[in-house]
Design an enzyme around this catalytic site. Structure first.
Site, PDB file in Angstrom:
ATOM      1  N   ARG A  79      11.395 -18.356 -15.888  1.00 55.40           N
ATOM      2  CA  ARG A  79      11.139 -17.035 -15.289  1.00 55.40           C
ATOM      3  C   ARG A  79      10.696 -16.071 -16.391  1.00 55.40           C
ATOM      4  NH1 ARG A  79      15.086 -13.716 -15.097  1.00 55.40           N
ATOM      5  NH2 ARG A  79      16.630 -15.160 -14.256  1.00 55.40           N
ATOM      6  N   TYR A 132      -6.186  -1.026   0.647  1.00 53.64           N
ATOM      7  CA  TYR A 132      -5.798  -2.288   1.286  1.00 53.64           C
ATOM      8  C   TYR A 132      -4.542  -2.058   2.126  1.00 53.64           C
ATOM      9  CZ  TYR A 132      -3.479  -6.795   1.700  1.00 53.64           C
ATOM     10  OH  TYR A 132      -2.816  -7.886   2.190  1.00 53.64           O
ATOM     11  N   ASP A 205      -6.826  -1.004  -8.790  1.00 55.31           N
ATOM     12  CA  ASP A 205      -6.833  -2.332  -8.178  1.00 55.31           C
ATOM     13  C   ASP A 205      -8.264  -2.855  -8.298  1.00 55.31           C
ATOM     14  OD1 ASP A 205      -6.996  -4.512  -6.449  1.00 55.31           O
ATOM     15  OD2 ASP A 205      -5.502  -3.699  -5.064  1.00 55.31           O
ATOM     16  N   LYS A 230      -7.894 -13.848  -4.943  1.00 56.90           N
ATOM     17  CA  LYS A 230      -9.262 -13.617  -4.490  1.00 56.90           C
ATOM     18  C   LYS A 230     -10.255 -14.189  -5.505  1.00 56.90           C
ATOM     19  CE  LYS A 230      -7.176 -11.627  -1.052  1.00 56.90           C
ATOM     20  NZ  LYS A 230      -5.989 -10.994  -1.480  1.00 56.90           N
TER      21      LYS A 230
HETATM   22  C1  LIG Z   1      -7.510  -5.114  -2.734  1.00 53.74           C
HETATM   23  C2  LIG Z   1      -6.256  -5.936  -2.585  1.00 53.74           C
HETATM   24  N1  LIG Z   1      -5.187  -5.651  -3.337  1.00 53.74           N
HETATM   25  C3  LIG Z   1      -4.032  -6.352  -3.231  1.00 53.74           C
HETATM   26  C4  LIG Z   1      -3.909  -7.375  -2.316  1.00 53.74           C
HETATM   27  C5  LIG Z   1      -2.599  -8.117  -2.201  1.00 53.74           C
HETATM   28  O1  LIG Z   1      -2.690  -9.378  -2.799  1.00 53.74           O
HETATM   29  P1  LIG Z   1      -1.888 -10.684  -2.326  1.00 53.74           P
HETATM   30  O2  LIG Z   1      -2.345 -11.022  -0.940  1.00 53.74           O
HETATM   31  O3  LIG Z   1      -2.246 -11.710  -3.355  1.00 53.74           O
HETATM   32  O4  LIG Z   1      -0.437 -10.340  -2.339  1.00 53.74           O
HETATM   33  C6  LIG Z   1      -5.001  -7.718  -1.512  1.00 53.74           C
HETATM   34  C7  LIG Z   1      -4.905  -8.800  -0.528  1.00 53.74           C
HETATM   35  O5  LIG Z   1      -5.765  -8.983   0.307  1.00 53.74           O
HETATM   36  C8  LIG Z   1      -6.213  -6.974  -1.653  1.00 53.74           C
HETATM   37  O6  LIG Z   1      -7.288  -7.233  -0.905  1.00 53.74           O
END
Ligand SMILES: Cc1ncc(COP(=O)(O)O)c(C=O)c1O
Length: 410
Positions: A79, A132, A205, A230
């Site tokens: 961890r 998001y 982000d 992604k």
């Molecule tokens: C722009 C964005 N940020 C954060 C996330 C969250 O990521 P995760 O699904 O890997 O937890 C997503 C998920 O679709 C996203 O599109």
């Protein structure tokens, strides 16, 4: 992207430009290794024990100590640290040009760790009014109960952010650019200046752009967040998240919380993500060129009322995107004249575009954000239009993708 003042032409709206090290702020090569070299080699020296040319999967929870406290290479418990995860973390830091990278079990786990590290009860966070849906849910349904308040702001102009900061202090300004799913663009450098003047941290982000297209830390951001699920992973086979911080002190506080909270990336997930990263640059080039052609074709289609793609000169954020991104990305959203019914019908009719949530993989996906990824924002200021369809344009033969969309809209 140093070369692009006004971005692409209508005939060529998303073609990646610039040299191999020009994303996010246009740093010149200046002696450091190029992006593709770092993606393939940073943190990935051949294994000292066997010479294995890619980092092995250290599928292990604990490590033999040579006498009490005699830990080898600093590894005592997975961890806290694991060699496969460490390889990924070093590579992430190199690609974003940060002090330190940290890998998590998901993008949401990364966001949660970051916010619990930097915020305390009573703090305010400015968030985009089209963030998001999962990020919005984290603020609205989880952090709110712990006294961390979110303020939705239209980030399209730095002035709106300044106004919001004048109305009250904020611990964090949370940017997403491009946004999911409306492909809004925010000027990272301008907003960084305003946030810092007001004593706030700027978090970006960078999931939709990836570090290949945009490097927020070079533009003044303090922390970059990724859903590595992604583009970084890139093959729809692993869920993960990452944080990269510019300041070593903040990076160490984040690492402390990563270990204390514990939502780390497992060794196999870290290995898959690292494997994806090695081809990020070539994949992104094709995502960008396919998406640019598709956006232009959809913009001319009679069933489509609006195409949201920062590579189109008609997009309100086009100039800013051209300034801070190497290319315009692989995500395209569109609105249909026929309303929600037409949007849902289109999603059900494609044959190559798979109807599924998520994005950034080599295969093309289609979804209805209002009923799928952004359903949790219904009834909130972040609710998305019902006639919206989101495409994650993959790297298949572009003519086949165009044929599929045309038959689905017919
Ligand atoms: C722009 C964005 N940020 C954060 C996330 C969250 O990521 P995760 O699904 O890997 O937890 C997503 C998920 O679709 C996203 O599109």
């Amino acid at each position: 992207m140093t070369s692009a003042g006004t971005g692409g032409t209508p005939a060529d709206p998303g073609t990646p430009r610039g040299g191999d090290d020009e994303a996010g702020g246009g740093q010149a090569r200046g002696g450091g290794a190029g992006f593709e070299t770092l993606a393939i080699h940073a943190g990935q020296e051949p294994d000292p024990l066997t010479g294995a040319v890619v980092p092995p999967i250290y599928q292990v929870s604990t490590y033999k100590q040579d006498g009490v406290g005699g830990v080898r290479g600093g590894y005592e418990y997975s961890r806290t640290a694991n060699p496969t995860r460490a390889a990924l973390e070093e590579c992430l830091a190199a690609l974003e040009r940060g002090a330190r990278g940290l890998a998590f079990a998901s993008g949401m786990a990364a966001e949660d760790c970051l916010l619990r590290t930097v915020c305390a009860p009573g703090d305010r966070v400015l968030i985009p009014d089209d963030a998001y849906g999962g990020t919005y849910r984290l603020f609205a349904k989880v952090l709110d109960r712990w006294g961390v308040r979110h303020v939705p702001v239209r980030f399209a102009t730095a002035a709106a952010v300044k106004d919001a900061l004048e109305k009250g202090p904020a611990r964090v300004v949370w940017l997403e650019t491009p946004t999911n799913p409306l492909l809004g663009i925010a000027d990272i450098a301008a907003i960084a200046a305003g946030a810092h003047e007001a004593g706030a941290l700027l978090v970006v982000d960078n999931t939709f752009a990836s570090p290949y297209l945009q490097r927020p830390l070079a533009l003044g951001a303090d922390v970059v967040v990724h859903s590595t699920t992604k583009y970084l992973g890139g093959h729809s086979d692993v869920v993960g998240g990452a944080l990269v911080a510019a300041d070593p002190g903040l990076a160490d506080r984040l690492a402390f919380h990563q270990n204390a909270i514990g939502a780390v990336a497992g060794p196999f997930d870290a290995w898959l993500t690292l494997r994806g990263i090695r081809t990020l640059a070539v994949r992104m080039d094709r995502h960008c060129s396919n998406a640019a052609r598709i956006a232009a074709a959809l913009a001319a289609h009679p069933a489509v009322s609006q195409v949201l793609y920062p590579g189109l000169p008609t997009h309100p954020g086009h100039e800013v995107a051209a300034k801070q991104m190497r290319g315009f990305g692989g995500m395209v959203s569109l609105r249909l004249r026929g309303g929600e019914g037409a949007a849902i019908r289109m999603c059900g009719r494609t044959r190559l575009f798979t109807l599924a949530e998520s994005l950034g993989g080599v295969e093309s996906l289609i979804e209805h954000p209002g009923r799928m990824t952004h359903a949790s924002a219904a009834g909130s200021p972040l609710e998305v239009p019902p006639d919206l369809v989101r495409l994650s344009v993959g790297i298949e033969t572009c003519d086949d993708l165009l044929d599929d969309l045309h038959q689905a809209l017919a």
